[in-house]
Design a protein around this motif. Structure first.
Motif, short mmCIF file in Angstrom:
data_model
loop_
_atom_site.label_atom_id
_atom_site.label_comp_id
_atom_site.label_asym_id
_atom_site.label_seq_id
_atom_site.Cartn_x
_atom_site.Cartn_y
_atom_site.Cartn_z
N THR A 290 -10.26 12.62 3.13
CA THR A 290 -9.70 11.28 3.34
C THR A 290 -10.80 10.28 3.66
OG1 THR A 290 -7.59 12.17 4.13
CG2 THR A 290 -8.14 9.91 4.76
N TRP B 54 0.80 -1.22 0.00
CA TRP B 54 0.00 0.00 0.00
C TRP B 54 0.84 1.28 0.00
CZ3 TRP B 54 -2.85 2.30 4.73
CH2 TRP B 54 -3.76 3.29 4.31
N ARG C 161 -8.92 -0.01 9.79
CA ARG C 161 -9.04 0.92 10.91
C ARG C 161 -9.63 2.26 10.50
NH1 ARG C 161 -3.04 0.33 13.27
NH2 ARG C 161 -2.65 0.10 11.04
N THR C 162 -9.18 2.81 9.38
CA THR C 162 -9.67 4.14 9.02
C THR C 162 -10.97 4.10 8.23
OG1 THR C 162 -8.27 4.20 7.02
CG2 THR C 162 -7.35 5.08 9.05
N ASP D 243 -6.74 1.01 2.65
CA ASP D 243 -6.39 0.59 4.01
C ASP D 243 -7.02 -0.77 4.32
OD1 ASP D 243 -5.74 0.27 6.64
OD2 ASP D 243 -6.99 1.90 7.39
N GLU D 244 -6.26 -1.82 4.08
CA GLU D 244 -6.76 -3.18 4.32
C GLU D 244 -6.81 -3.53 5.81
OE1 GLU D 244 -8.09 -5.08 2.22
OE2 GLU D 244 -7.34 -4.56 0.23
N THR D 245 -6.20 -2.72 6.68
CA THR D 245 -6.31 -2.99 8.11
C THR D 245 -7.72 -2.73 8.61
OG1 THR D 245 -5.79 -0.77 8.97
CG2 THR D 245 -3.92 -2.19 8.37
N THR E 113 -12.10 7.12 1.45
CA THR E 113 -12.00 5.79 2.06
C THR E 113 -13.34 5.09 2.05
OG1 THR E 113 -10.23 6.63 3.48
CG2 THR E 113 -11.20 4.51 4.08
N VAL F 104 -1.75 5.43 9.20
CA VAL F 104 -1.93 5.81 7.80
C VAL F 104 -3.37 5.52 7.40
CG1 VAL F 104 -1.09 5.51 5.45
CG2 VAL F 104 0.49 5.29 7.39
N ALA F 105 -3.99 6.49 6.73
CA ALA F 105 -5.40 6.41 6.38
C ALA F 105 -5.58 6.54 4.88
CB ALA F 105 -6.18 7.52 7.10
N ASP G 106 -3.18 10.84 5.66
CA ASP G 106 -3.60 10.25 4.40
C ASP G 106 -2.38 9.65 3.70
OD1 ASP G 106 -4.25 10.19 1.42
OD2 ASP G 106 -6.18 10.83 2.24
N VAL G 107 -2.53 8.43 3.20
CA VAL G 107 -1.42 7.73 2.56
C VAL G 107 -0.85 8.55 1.41
CG1 VAL G 107 -2.94 6.41 1.01
CG2 VAL G 107 -0.67 5.50 1.61
#
Length: 336
Positions: free
Chosen positions: A298, A11, A165-166, A161-163, A302, A156-157, A197-198
């Motif tokens: 952001t 990412w 979280r954001t 974002d595959e985590t 997302t 990181v947002a 933001d990434v």
């Protein structure tokens, strides 16, 4: 700029590579190539960074800069040693997790660090911070402070974002689990959030690397109270249903995990021990050119990405719809 990115297929690394190409730099990505492909316009060198000859194909060439996003100390040590006489500059993407104290809001880059990991391999996320400390030390040992840029990133947002979280909050507000639109939120008026933001992080890394910026920087978003962050997420989702607040003791007692992972509420962290985790000083990075887009942009981007990926897919963080409905019933029972 002749730029070697160690990675460039995941990412953040992929976003860095794509921005560097768009800015006209000659970009080479070295990676295993077992996942995503590097962005169009890059040269790809396939290599296993754990192998003895991992850098043989690139260590015979001269580079203006190297950018490294690894978390494994052995990989960074090997890369820094191999490239020390071939590259003029080394940028390492580290983490706010290197700091020993997360309870002091406003702390800057001179705050104390965890001890470095004793070994080449981080085999558990429990020692992520220690591993990143060791990586930083390897870079500084081989390139020195005048040829090194250490980027201590926060959360990181943004799209990709595959985590989870954001994306959790805008998606939950857009798709409430309860029929009446109720959403469970943490009651944490003193807790800050700080996401970057990434695309902003990657753009700054590319620009700072091209300019040969050296030093250690907290590259994070603006600190914002959790309630304000949730208000922005509600706004982009168009949510008008009730918010059901629960304090940290209630959440922990009902098995809700902070920050990330299964059965969690992302961005929420217990206080007071994490009062400073998402409220670090970014003055140095901003003075060095870090520019941030509005949080609402952001979160909107997302949310669009989350909906495109599928709102009902299994997520890496947050509460499932069933879990949230159960918790809402428990909260209503306690209140009644």
């Amino acid at each position: 700029m002749r730029l070697l990115i160690l990675g460039g297929t995941a990412w953040l690394g992929g976003t860095i590579a794509a921005i560097a190409v768009r800015r006209g730099h000659a970009v080479t990505c070295l990676a295993r190539g077992s996942g995503n492909s590097p962005p169009a316009g890059t040269e790809f060198v396939r290599a296993d960074r754990d192998a003895p000859e991992a850098y043989a194909a690139v260590a015979q060439r001269d580079w203006d800069a190297v950018i490294d996003v690894s978390r494994q100390p052995g990989q960074v040590r090997g890369a820094a040693a191999a490239m020390a006489r071939r590259a003029r500059h080394y940028t390492f993407v580290s983490s706010a997790s290197v700091y020993a104290d997360h309870g002091t809001p406003g702390a800057a880059e001179d705050a104390g660090l965890l001890p470095p990991l004793d070994g080449d391999v981080m085999d558990s996320m429990e020692v992520y911070g220690e591993a990143k400390v060791a990586c930083e030390q390897h870079v500084l040992a081989h390139f020195g402070p005048k040829r090194s840029l250490i980027v201590r990133s926060g959360l990181v947002a943004g799209p990709g974002d595959e985590t989870g979280r954001t994306g959790y909050w805008p998606l939950r507000f857009a798709r409430p689990a309860a029929e009446d639109g109720r959403v469970l939120v943490p009651e944490a008026p003193d807790l800050a959030t700080q996401v970057v933001d990434v695309r902003d992080l990657a753009a700054w890394i590319v620009g700072a690397t091209a300019r040969g910026v050296s030093g250690i920087f907290n590259a994070m978003g603006d600190a914002l109270q959790l309630a304000e962050h949730l208000a922005e997420a509600r706004g982009v989702a168009g949510h008008t249903g009730p918010l059901v607040a629960a304090d940290q003791d209630w959440l922990l007692a009902h098995g809700v995990q902070p920050w990330m992972g299964a059965r969690s509420l992302p961005l929420w962290l217990p206080l007071p021990e994490y009062a400073g985790f998402s409220s670090r000083s970014t003055a140095a990075a901003k003075a060095a050119g870090l520019s941030l887009r509005p949080l609402r942009e952001t979160l909107a981007d997302t949310l669009a990405w989350e909906l495109e990926r599928g709102a009902d897919r299994t997520r890496a963080a947050g509460l499932s719809a069933d879990e949230e409905r159960d918790l809402l019933r428990a909260r209503a029972s306690d209140a009644g």
